[in-house]
Design an enzyme around this catalytic site. Structure first.
Site, PDB file in Angstrom:
ATOM      1  N   PRO A 193       0.835  -1.207   0.000  1.00  0.00           N
ATOM      2  CA  PRO A 193       0.000   0.000   0.000  1.00  0.00           C
ATOM      3  C   PRO A 193       0.862   1.246   0.000  1.00  0.00           C
ATOM      4  O   PRO A 193       2.008   1.229   0.468  1.00  0.00           O
ATOM      5  CB  PRO A 193      -0.798  -0.121   1.312  1.00  0.00           C
ATOM      6  CG  PRO A 193       0.015  -1.027   2.180  1.00  0.00           C
ATOM      7  CD  PRO A 193       0.736  -1.965   1.256  1.00  0.00           C
ATOM      8  N   ASP A 194       0.308   2.320  -0.545  1.00  0.00           N
ATOM      9  CA  ASP A 194       1.056   3.566  -0.511  1.00  0.00           C
ATOM     10  C   ASP A 194       0.888   4.207   0.864  1.00  0.00           C
ATOM     11  O   ASP A 194       0.289   3.641   1.765  1.00  0.00           O
ATOM     12  CB  ASP A 194       0.630   4.500  -1.645  1.00  0.00           C
ATOM     13  CG  ASP A 194      -0.821   4.948  -1.522  1.00  0.00           C
ATOM     14  OD1 ASP A 194      -1.409   4.806  -0.430  1.00  0.00           O
ATOM     15  OD2 ASP A 194      -1.367   5.449  -2.518  1.00  0.00           O
ATOM     16  N   PHE A 195       1.410   5.403   1.002  1.00  0.00           N
ATOM     17  CA  PHE A 195       1.406   6.038   2.308  1.00  0.00           C
ATOM     18  C   PHE A 195       0.139   6.850   2.575  1.00  0.00           C
ATOM     19  O   PHE A 195      -0.341   6.897   3.690  1.00  0.00           O
ATOM     20  CB  PHE A 195       2.632   6.948   2.454  1.00  0.00           C
ATOM     21  CG  PHE A 195       3.897   6.183   2.741  1.00  0.00           C
ATOM     22  CD1 PHE A 195       4.392   6.079   4.019  1.00  0.00           C
ATOM     23  CD2 PHE A 195       4.587   5.559   1.715  1.00  0.00           C
ATOM     24  CE1 PHE A 195       5.549   5.366   4.287  1.00  0.00           C
ATOM     25  CE2 PHE A 195       5.748   4.844   1.963  1.00  0.00           C
ATOM     26  CZ  PHE A 195       6.235   4.746   3.263  1.00  0.00           C
ATOM     27  N   ARG A 196      -0.407   7.501   1.548  1.00  0.00           N
ATOM     28  CA  ARG A 196      -1.377   8.561   1.803  1.00  0.00           C
ATOM     29  C   ARG A 196      -2.802   8.307   1.331  1.00  0.00           C
ATOM     30  O   ARG A 196      -3.671   9.130   1.596  1.00  0.00           O
ATOM     31  CB  ARG A 196      -0.888   9.865   1.165  1.00  0.00           C
ATOM     32  CG  ARG A 196       0.365  10.420   1.816  1.00  0.00           C
ATOM     33  CD  ARG A 196       0.713  11.780   1.225  1.00  0.00           C
ATOM     34  NE  ARG A 196       1.871  12.368   1.871  1.00  0.00           N
ATOM     35  CZ  ARG A 196       1.841  13.067   2.997  1.00  0.00           C
ATOM     36  NH1 ARG A 196       0.697  13.263   3.609  1.00  0.00           N
ATOM     37  NH2 ARG A 196       2.948  13.572   3.509  1.00  0.00           N
ATOM     38  N   GLN A 236      14.379   4.308  -4.419  1.00  0.00           N
ATOM     39  CA  GLN A 236      13.878   5.042  -3.265  1.00  0.00           C
ATOM     40  C   GLN A 236      13.183   4.109  -2.273  1.00  0.00           C
ATOM     41  O   GLN A 236      12.820   4.543  -1.181  1.00  0.00           O
ATOM     42  CB  GLN A 236      12.879   6.113  -3.723  1.00  0.00           C
ATOM     43  CG  GLN A 236      13.482   7.199  -4.587  1.00  0.00           C
ATOM     44  CD  GLN A 236      12.410   8.126  -5.131  1.00  0.00           C
ATOM     45  OE1 GLN A 236      11.706   7.784  -6.063  1.00  0.00           O
ATOM     46  NE2 GLN A 236      12.281   9.299  -4.553  1.00  0.00           N
ATOM     47  N   ASN A 237      12.994   2.862  -2.638  1.00  0.00           N
ATOM     48  CA  ASN A 237      12.154   1.964  -1.847  1.00  0.00           C
ATOM     49  C   ASN A 237      12.924   1.302  -0.709  1.00  0.00           C
ATOM     50  O   ASN A 237      14.118   1.019  -0.830  1.00  0.00           O
ATOM     51  CB  ASN A 237      11.536   0.911  -2.762  1.00  0.00           C
ATOM     52  CG  ASN A 237      10.670   1.533  -3.833  1.00  0.00           C
ATOM     53  OD1 ASN A 237      10.030   2.556  -3.602  1.00  0.00           O
ATOM     54  ND2 ASN A 237      10.666   0.957  -5.017  1.00  0.00           N
ATOM     55  N   ASP A 277      11.470  -1.520   0.747  1.00  0.00           N
ATOM     56  CA  ASP A 277      10.765  -2.790   0.918  1.00  0.00           C
ATOM     57  C   ASP A 277      11.623  -4.015   0.632  1.00  0.00           C
ATOM     58  O   ASP A 277      11.216  -5.144   0.905  1.00  0.00           O
ATOM     59  CB  ASP A 277       9.509  -2.839   0.035  1.00  0.00           C
ATOM     60  CG  ASP A 277       9.794  -2.419  -1.409  1.00  0.00           C
ATOM     61  OD1 ASP A 277      10.764  -2.940  -2.007  1.00  0.00           O
ATOM     62  OD2 ASP A 277       9.053  -1.576  -1.930  1.00  0.00           O
ATOM     63  N   HIS A 297      17.202   5.476   0.313  1.00  0.00           N
ATOM     64  CA  HIS A 297      16.540   5.769   1.587  1.00  0.00           C
ATOM     65  C   HIS A 297      16.756   4.673   2.610  1.00  0.00           C
ATOM     66  O   HIS A 297      16.021   4.575   3.581  1.00  0.00           O
ATOM     67  CB  HIS A 297      15.044   6.006   1.357  1.00  0.00           C
ATOM     68  CG  HIS A 297      14.776   7.230   0.540  1.00  0.00           C
ATOM     69  ND1 HIS A 297      13.574   7.470  -0.094  1.00  0.00           N
ATOM     70  CD2 HIS A 297      15.568   8.295   0.237  1.00  0.00           C
ATOM     71  CE1 HIS A 297      13.637   8.622  -0.741  1.00  0.00           C
ATOM     72  NE2 HIS A 297      14.833   9.136  -0.562  1.00  0.00           N
ATOM     73  N   THR A 317       8.185   6.793 -10.338  1.00  0.00           N
ATOM     74  CA  THR A 317       8.560   7.838  -9.393  1.00  0.00           C
ATOM     75  C   THR A 317       7.980   9.178  -9.816  1.00  0.00           C
ATOM     76  O   THR A 317       7.800   9.435 -11.014  1.00  0.00           O
ATOM     77  CB  THR A 317      10.090   7.953  -9.274  1.00  0.00           C
ATOM     78  OG1 THR A 317      10.429   9.057  -8.428  1.00  0.00           O
ATOM     79  CG2 THR A 317      10.751   8.132 -10.630  1.00  0.00           C
ATOM     80  N   ASP A 351       2.724   9.255 -15.254  1.00  0.00           N
ATOM     81  CA  ASP A 351       2.653  10.629 -15.745  1.00  0.00           C
ATOM     82  C   ASP A 351       4.036  11.130 -16.150  1.00  0.00           C
ATOM     83  O   ASP A 351       5.058  10.578 -15.735  1.00  0.00           O
ATOM     84  CB  ASP A 351       2.102  11.561 -14.650  1.00  0.00           C
ATOM     85  CG  ASP A 351       0.759  11.114 -14.121  1.00  0.00           C
ATOM     86  OD1 ASP A 351      -0.185  10.990 -14.934  1.00  0.00           O
ATOM     87  OD2 ASP A 351       0.651  10.878 -12.898  1.00  0.00           O
TER      88      ASP A 351
END
Length: 377
Positions: free
Chosen positions: A107-110, A180-181, A183, A200, A272, A298
């Site tokens: 799941p994403d964060f927001r 950037q992950n 996981d 990160h 990203t 996008d």
């Protein structure tokens, strides 16, 4: 380290990030996945950079903007695939964000109602990003370890995108993957740690916050999965996975970009938003003649603001975009075999049942046990 960077980063092309690092401000992380806030020092660094490098970093152009490309014709996905298939690209750098992991079910964060932050409100976070603030962690580590239980390696499996990068490595064409992950799906897909820059941080290793004793990430898993805050048996301090929190320095190996990006002959950017600094500005760190392929939902970063003739954008669903590239490369059979082998390995828990060799640019898969993998010829 500073001496090495000073010699390598003597040009205006490289010095902005180096200067930001010296300011201790390489922690601007504000993105759609909720991974960041801008450090106060970043403003001071940015102001100085605008004064001393106004021709390099201005507005949305980023740290490494070079302006437009010089090629007369716009490249296409088929052009990229042809050159990659014919081994004209032998030093491919991949940049990846959270979008490559969402197809794996992370799941994403927001997202309202389902995002990880919403599910952590029981802990009374003062604000969402506090979960990644080192000061807040020292006062109350429980929210982070609740999140860590969700993201702990082993809960999710890599998808086609991760295995495509693994295939690039097996063919000897991957220079490095910058992710950037946190996981760990890149490692789980079989991409060697030395081929990764986990910008990160990672759950693969951990450090006691008190005595600095080092641990393997798997040592923490029983405590994390049981909802217990891991403690150091030596000093009873909290053991924290080596994830980069706000106000912490980036991993030293992040600065491999100083040598990797000038060497790259192809840059692939996937999943990203290219707004998390300093990671985002790496998209402009390759030479202006180097093709850049964006596979994303996008247009983002320089693809939206200062696109070059060598830039190619494959927009829409990420996995479909990677599959389109794989099909154009003629690598579909090899990728499917690699994924099948990995799935079999994960399911059976068998180690070393598969032998992989490269011959003439193609991979040969030979099953050594009862998981049937067809030999490619």
């Amino acid at each position: 380290m500073c001496g090495v960077m000073a010699s390598v980063a003597s040009s205006s092309l490289m010095s902005p990030v180096r200067l930001s690092w010296l300011f201790g401000s390489l922690c601007s992380r504000r993105s759609a996945n909720g991974f960041g806030r801008r450090c106060p020092a970043a403003g001071a660094a940015a102001a100085l950079l605008r004064q001393s490098h106004s021709g390099v970093w201005s507005g949305t152009r980023g740290l490494f903007s070079h302006g437009g490309g010089a090629s007369a014709e716009q490249l296409t996905l088929e052009d990229i695939a042809k050159n990659l298939r014919e081994q004209q690209y032998k030093r491919v750098v991949v940049m990846a964000g959270a979008g490559i992991s969402t197809p794996s079910g992370i799941p994403d964060f927001r997202s309202p109602g389902s995002g990880l932050y919403d599910n952590l409100q029981q802990y009374d976070l003062p604000y969402a990003e506090a979960i990644f603030q080192i000061g807040f962690f020292h006062r109350n580590p429980k929210p982070f370890f609740a999140l860590a239980k969700e993201l702990c390696p082993g809960n999710y499996q890599p998808n086609l995108t991760h295995y495509f990068v693994r295939l690039l490595h097996e063919k000897g064409q991957l220079l490095r993957m910058y992710t950037q992950n946190i996981d760990g799906l890149e490692r789980l897909a079989g991409i060697p740690p030395e081929m990764l820059v986990e910008a990160h941080g990672t759950f693969a290793t951990a450090t006691c916050t008190t005595c600095r004793r080092k641990y393997e990430g798997q040592d923490l898993r029983p405590d994390i999965m049981s909802g217990t805050v891991p403690k150091c048996p030596t000093c009873k301090g909290v053991v924290k996975p080596d994830i980069v929190f706000f106000e912490e320095e980036l991993p030293r190996h992040f600065f491999k970009y100083l040598t990797d990006f000038p060497l790259a002959d192809l840059l692939i950017i996937m999943g990203t938003s290219l707004v998390v600094e300093p990671f985002a500005s790496l998209a402009g760190a390759v030479r202006s003649s180097v093709p850049r392929l964006l596979i994303n939902r996008d247009l983002v970063g320089p693809f939206a603001s200062s696109r070059r003739n060598q830039d190619v954008a494959q927009l829409g669903d990420l996995v479909s975009g990677v599959q389109a590239l794989v099909d154009a490369l003629g690598w579909t059979q090899e990728l499917e075999a690699l994924m099948s082998a990995a799935s079999c390995n994960n399911t059976r828990g068998v180690s070393g049942f598969l032998h992989i060799t490269a011959e003439g640019g193609r991979l040969l898969f030979i099953a050594l046990k009862d998981c049937r993998i067809r030999l490619l010829s």
